[in-house]
Design a protein around this motif. Structure first.
Motif, mmCIF file in Angstrom:
data_model
loop_
_atom_site.group_PDB
_atom_site.id
_atom_site.type_symbol
_atom_site.label_atom_id
_atom_site.label_comp_id
_atom_site.label_asym_id
_atom_site.label_seq_id
_atom_site.Cartn_x
_atom_site.Cartn_y
_atom_site.Cartn_z
ATOM 1 N N ILE A 70 0.756 -1.068 -0.134
ATOM 2 C CA ILE A 70 -0.065 -0.020 -0.201
ATOM 3 C C ILE A 70 0.981 1.119 0.133
ATOM 4 O O ILE A 70 1.779 1.266 0.767
ATOM 5 N N PRO A 71 0.696 2.145 -1.036
ATOM 6 C CA PRO A 71 1.437 3.502 -1.227
ATOM 7 C C PRO A 71 1.186 4.299 0.069
ATOM 8 O O PRO A 71 0.154 4.386 0.561
ATOM 9 N N PRO A 72 2.223 5.069 0.679
ATOM 10 C CA PRO A 72 1.750 6.042 1.863
ATOM 11 C C PRO A 72 0.922 7.076 1.338
ATOM 12 O O PRO A 72 0.559 7.864 2.300
ATOM 13 N N THR A 73 0.955 7.547 -0.050
ATOM 14 C CA THR A 73 0.092 8.620 -0.444
ATOM 15 C C THR A 73 -0.637 8.227 -1.379
ATOM 16 O O THR A 73 -0.596 7.005 -1.924
ATOM 17 N N ASN A 74 -1.757 9.108 -1.936
ATOM 18 C CA ASN A 74 -2.305 8.722 -3.059
ATOM 19 C C ASN A 74 -1.990 9.594 -4.308
ATOM 20 O O ASN A 74 -2.920 9.702 -5.129
ATOM 21 N N ASN A 75 -0.888 9.905 -4.556
ATOM 22 C CA ASN A 75 -0.441 10.494 -5.717
ATOM 23 C C ASN A 75 -0.438 9.526 -6.756
ATOM 24 O O ASN A 75 -0.718 10.435 -7.888
ATOM 25 N N GLY A 76 -0.271 8.231 -7.000
ATOM 26 C CA GLY A 76 -0.815 7.514 -7.944
ATOM 27 C C GLY A 76 -2.202 7.800 -8.577
ATOM 28 O O GLY A 76 -2.319 7.931 -9.651
ATOM 29 N N SER A 77 -3.150 7.796 -7.745
ATOM 30 C CA SER A 77 -4.321 8.053 -8.013
ATOM 31 C C SER A 77 -4.815 9.397 -8.523
ATOM 32 O O SER A 77 -5.317 9.582 -9.451
ATOM 33 N N GLU A 78 -4.066 10.430 -7.856
ATOM 34 C CA GLU A 78 -4.234 11.759 -8.405
ATOM 35 C C GLU A 78 -3.482 11.987 -9.749
ATOM 36 O O GLU A 78 -4.167 12.689 -10.449
ATOM 37 N N ARG A 79 -2.493 11.406 -9.940
ATOM 38 C CA ARG A 79 -1.796 11.421 -11.320
ATOM 39 C C ARG A 79 -2.664 10.783 -12.466
ATOM 40 O O ARG A 79 -2.910 11.234 -13.543
ATOM 41 N N ALA A 80 -3.447 9.707 -12.118
ATOM 42 C CA ALA A 80 -4.284 9.038 -13.218
ATOM 43 C C ALA A 80 -5.364 9.997 -13.376
ATOM 44 O O ALA A 80 -5.981 9.784 -14.446
ATOM 45 N N LEU A 81 -5.843 10.569 -12.483
ATOM 46 C CA LEU A 81 -6.986 11.568 -12.738
ATOM 47 C C LEU A 81 -6.574 12.853 -13.272
ATOM 48 O O LEU A 81 -7.652 13.514 -13.750
ATOM 49 N N ARG A 82 -5.437 13.222 -13.287
ATOM 50 C CA ARG A 82 -5.071 14.429 -13.953
ATOM 51 C C ARG A 82 -5.516 14.628 -15.292
ATOM 52 O O ARG A 82 -6.097 15.857 -15.638
ATOM 53 N N PRO A 83 -5.439 13.899 -16.223
ATOM 54 C CA PRO A 83 -5.669 14.050 -17.581
ATOM 55 C C PRO A 83 -7.112 14.407 -17.814
ATOM 56 O O PRO A 83 -7.611 15.399 -18.381
#
Length: 94
Positions: A70-83
């Protein structure tokens, strides 16, 4: 709350270099700090709402400290939603 979650995220980023026993100790300390904060009586509606939400998800808050998957932040999710967000801004929500 913010310093507590910041400390938890910094521990989460150092997980690969720490032993499992050390991670469990950190998790216990984080949980103890959260317990102390939850013992406080909120005076505003936002604080009451936050306390209610934290009570519901309490057992899931610091899982990422000991679980390497489990990643410590939700940066991956935010990057996926950015486009999607950029497209919405460009097209004025069309």
């Amino acid at each position: 709350m913010r310093p507590l979650f910041g400390r938890a995220c910094s521990i989460g980023r150092r997980r690969p270099t720490l032993a499992d026993a050390t991670l469990k100790t950190y998790q216990a300390k984080l949980n103890a700090s959260l317990d102390a904060m939850m013992a406080l009586e909120p005076t505003r509606d936002a604080g009451i709402k936050l306390q209610r939400v934290i009570k519901k998800i309490r057992r899931h808050i610091f899982v990422f400290v000991t679980n390497q998957d489990i990643p410590p932040t939700n940066n991956g999710s935010e990057r996926a939603l950015r486009p999607c967000a950029v497209f919405r801004k460009i097209t004025n929500g069309f």
